[in-house]
Each structure stands twice: as C-alpha cells, then as structure tokens.
Design an enzyme around this catalytic site. Structure first.
Site, PDB file in Angstrom:
ATOM      1  CG  HIS A  89      -0.385   0.300   2.518  1.00 23.96           C
ATOM      2  ND1 HIS A  89      -0.013  -0.684   3.411  1.00 23.96           N
ATOM      3  CD2 HIS A  89      -0.105   1.470   3.133  1.00 23.96           C
ATOM      4  CE1 HIS A  89       0.474  -0.135   4.507  1.00 23.96           C
ATOM      5  NE2 HIS A  89       0.431   1.172   4.366  1.00 23.96           N
ATOM      6  CG  ASP A 119      -0.026  -3.971   2.873  1.00 23.53           C
ATOM      7  OD1 ASP A 119       0.151  -3.397   1.780  1.00 23.53           O
ATOM      8  OD2 ASP A 119      -0.142  -3.352   3.949  1.00 23.53           O
ATOM      9  N   GLY A 193       3.652   6.434   8.344  1.00 27.00           N
ATOM     10  CA  GLY A 193       5.030   6.501   7.876  1.00 27.00           C
ATOM     11  C   GLY A 193       5.855   5.317   8.320  1.00 27.00           C
ATOM     12  CB  SER A 195       3.365   1.591   6.128  1.00 25.89           C
ATOM     13  OG  SER A 195       2.117   1.557   6.732  1.00 25.89           O
ATOM     14  CB  VAL A 249     -16.476 -20.478  -7.934  1.00 27.45           C
ATOM     15  CG1 VAL A 249     -16.373 -21.780  -8.680  1.00 27.45           C
ATOM     16  CG2 VAL A 249     -15.762 -20.546  -6.591  1.00 27.45           C
ATOM     17  CB  VAL A 250     -18.433 -15.234  -8.182  1.00 25.93           C
ATOM     18  CG1 VAL A 250     -18.990 -14.149  -7.280  1.00 25.93           C
ATOM     19  CG2 VAL A 250     -17.354 -14.681  -9.114  1.00 25.93           C
TER      20      VAL A 250
END
Length: 346
Positions: A89, A119, A193, A195, A249-250
């Site tokens: 991110h 992430d 900051g 991160s 699949v959904v």
C-alpha cells in the site's frame, strides 16, 4: 503511511506460565534497564543502516485535470544490490518512487513486484554494496518477547520504538480483501510513515514487516511475519507477482442441512453457494455449476467463502482438490485441478 484497521479476527494463543517451585533471583532494576538499553542500542546499530524511507507520487483525477498526490512510508534493504522490502500500500500505483538511504542519499526506484494479498512489495534502486537487514524465523516468536520497530513516521528518519509481542496468529484483511494469516500483534507505538519498516527481535533479525494499526486505539499494531515475507519475496523476484492456486468461482455464504456435512455433527451447516463459474476455469472443467453449494474441500468442512480462500491459498498450483458439492439435494464429489490465479491490473 500506515494502514488503519477497524476489525481483526482473534485466534486463541496459549501462553506459558511459571511452574510451581520455580525460583526467581532478584536483580537490580538498574541492571535490567541497562541490559535492555544495550540490547536496543546494538539492534539499532546493526539494523538502522538498512532502513530506508520511501517517497512516492501518485496521479489522481481525470486525464484533463491530474493531481499529483505525495505519499511516504518505510522499507528496508534485503540485498546489497538495492532490493528493498516494503508494504504494497506504500507503493501501489505510484508514478514515481524515491528511496532515501540512511546516509541521506536519495535514489530513484523501480517496482519489482507487489502482492496486495499480503500487503508486501519489493522495489529496487541501482546501487551496490548496501547494508542489509536479515530476515529471521518468525515461527520462533513468543508472546511477551521484546521487539523493536524502526521506521520513518511522519518523515522522521530512523525513529526507534520498542514493545512486546502482544499476540500471535492474528488475521487481518489485506488491501485486496484477502485474509493475511499468522499476523504478529505488538504494542509498539507506530504512526503513519512506519508502514513497511522492520519489526526486529533483540538479536537484530527482522521478524516482521510493520503494516497496520487500529485507528483510534493505542498499542494495537500489526506486522506481516518474516516467514510470509520470505516466501512472497522469492515469488516477486522470480515472477514479479505471487502465483496462487485458483478455482474460478464467485460465491456467497449459504446455510445447508447438517446431513450434507456429517463431520460437523450439527443440524445446520454452511457452504459456499456458487453464483458464477468463470468460463474455462478449473471449476468449469471440474463440472461445477451456478447453484451448486461447495460444503467441503479435501473433506474439510467450509464455514464461509474465507475458509475456501484460505484452503486454496495453501494448495500448490497444478494440484488436484476434492470438492464436496450439494446439487439439487444430492451430495456429489468433484475433482478440480487448480490453475494459477490470473494476473490482474490492480
């Protein structure tokens, strides 16, 4: 920047207490504080030279009116030839990335690859002979263990904070909605900051990558474990992305009679109702149809779509899985050979 969270999923963790008859030798408080201070100083001297700041610029808006939005975060060098590990991110959709080394040198960086599901991201600067931080074994962590976080909160370079491991085995959702498992919870006071900065043990090895805090709370910080980071980094360096098994699949959560999931031993159970089957997907080739309800994978009952996602993430690409499926009141068994998840332009 530091992602702010509002929900986490707790997983019980058993601690260890003192046994009857244990004796504790009194130690002067000053001695303990001095030992702790010296340990922190040694860690900072060893790791801080490898910690970097990241400054990014994103373009937002319509083509006719584009606004440049700055952002910042932390990271750390994992190879002497300029590879930096940080959070997805921090660098996601960045048009420009600049890395500030510990000595103040600023270098342009290129994105090697990112994995929003955990992430994590790797960027590279063109340099050599750089100091590195060593990734350790996060599986050896214990609750109560002292940890040190180094980063650039609010642009303040190489800031150091300490804390303890508050809990292990937490789960939180990554930027793409997937669950990140075995997350480390600490009480280290992190700020925007931090991160992408390293979470380090007292031996100076990185045991986590700081990624999120709970907004409005104090002492609730989370880090992606180093063992997860090592696996992701390997994939990003080889292919620029992480290859995960994909069914195609959904679905949504659906209640089913307990007789379809005898392993649960309950009158009602749950499954994943298939709303859509992607054409040409492993699910389509296995014969799954819209309206089917997947109640188990390899005999493991499913309680939610998250369970299905978790089990698939652990399966190797190309492996065959056994699905328990309810179709028109009958329990069927289908075999699906998993493929690699298609690349998407996030």
């Amino acid at each position: 920047m530091l992602r702010k969270l509002f929900h986490v999923e707790p997983i019980a963790h058993e601690g260890h207490g003192f046994e009857t008859g244990d004796t504790v030798t009194p130690v002067e408080p000053e001695t303990l504080l001095d030992a702790f201070s010296q340990a922190v100083v040694r860690v900072v001297q060893r790791v801080a030279p490898a910690v970097v700041g990241l400054h990014v610029v994103r373009s937002l808006g319509m083509p006719q009116r584009v606004a440049e939005v700055p952002g910042a975060g932390s990271g750390f060098l994992i190879a002497p030839d300029g590879y930096v590990l940080t959070n997805s991110h921090v660098v996601h959709r960045a048009r420009r990335i600049v890395v500030s080394l510990a000595d103040g040198t600023e270098l342009p960086a290129q994105l090697v690859g990112e994995d929003p599901a955990t992430d994590l991201a790797v960027v590279r600067v063109q340099a050599s002979g750089l100091p590195v931080a060593e990734l350790g074994d996060s599986d050896r962590l214990q609750v109560g263990q002292l940890v040190i976080a180094i980063g650039n909160p609010l642009g303040l370079q190489a800031s150091v904070v300490t804390g303890v491991v508050s809990a292990l085995g937490r789960s939180l959702r990554g930027p793409d909605g997937r669950l990140i498992e075995n997350v480390i919870q600490t009480d280290a006071p992190l700020n925007p900051g931090n991160s992408g900065g390293p979470l380090v043990d007292t031996r100076g090895t990185v045991i986590g990558v700081n990624t999120a805090i709970v907004a409005g709370a104090q002492g609730l910080s989370f880090a992606v474990p180093a063992n997860t980071a090592q696996w992701v980094v390997g994939q990003l360096l080889r292919e620029g992305r992480v290859r995960r098994a994909w069914l195609g699949v959904v679905g949504e959560l659906r209640s089913v009679p307990g007789r379809y999931v005898p392993e649960r031993g309950e009158p009602r159970a749950a499954g994943v109702a298939v709303l859509q089957v992607v054409e040409g997907s492993p699910a389509a080739r296995a014969g799954l149809r819209a309206g089917d309800i997947i109640v188990s994978l390899h005999g493991v009952p499913l309680r939610s779509p998250t369970d299905l996602q978790r089990l698939l993430s652990r399966a190797p690409v190309g492996s065959t899985v056994t699905l328990g499926v309810v179709r028109q009141g009958k329990l069927l068994t289908l075999q699906a050979e998993l493929a690699a998840e298609p690349a998407t332009s996030r």
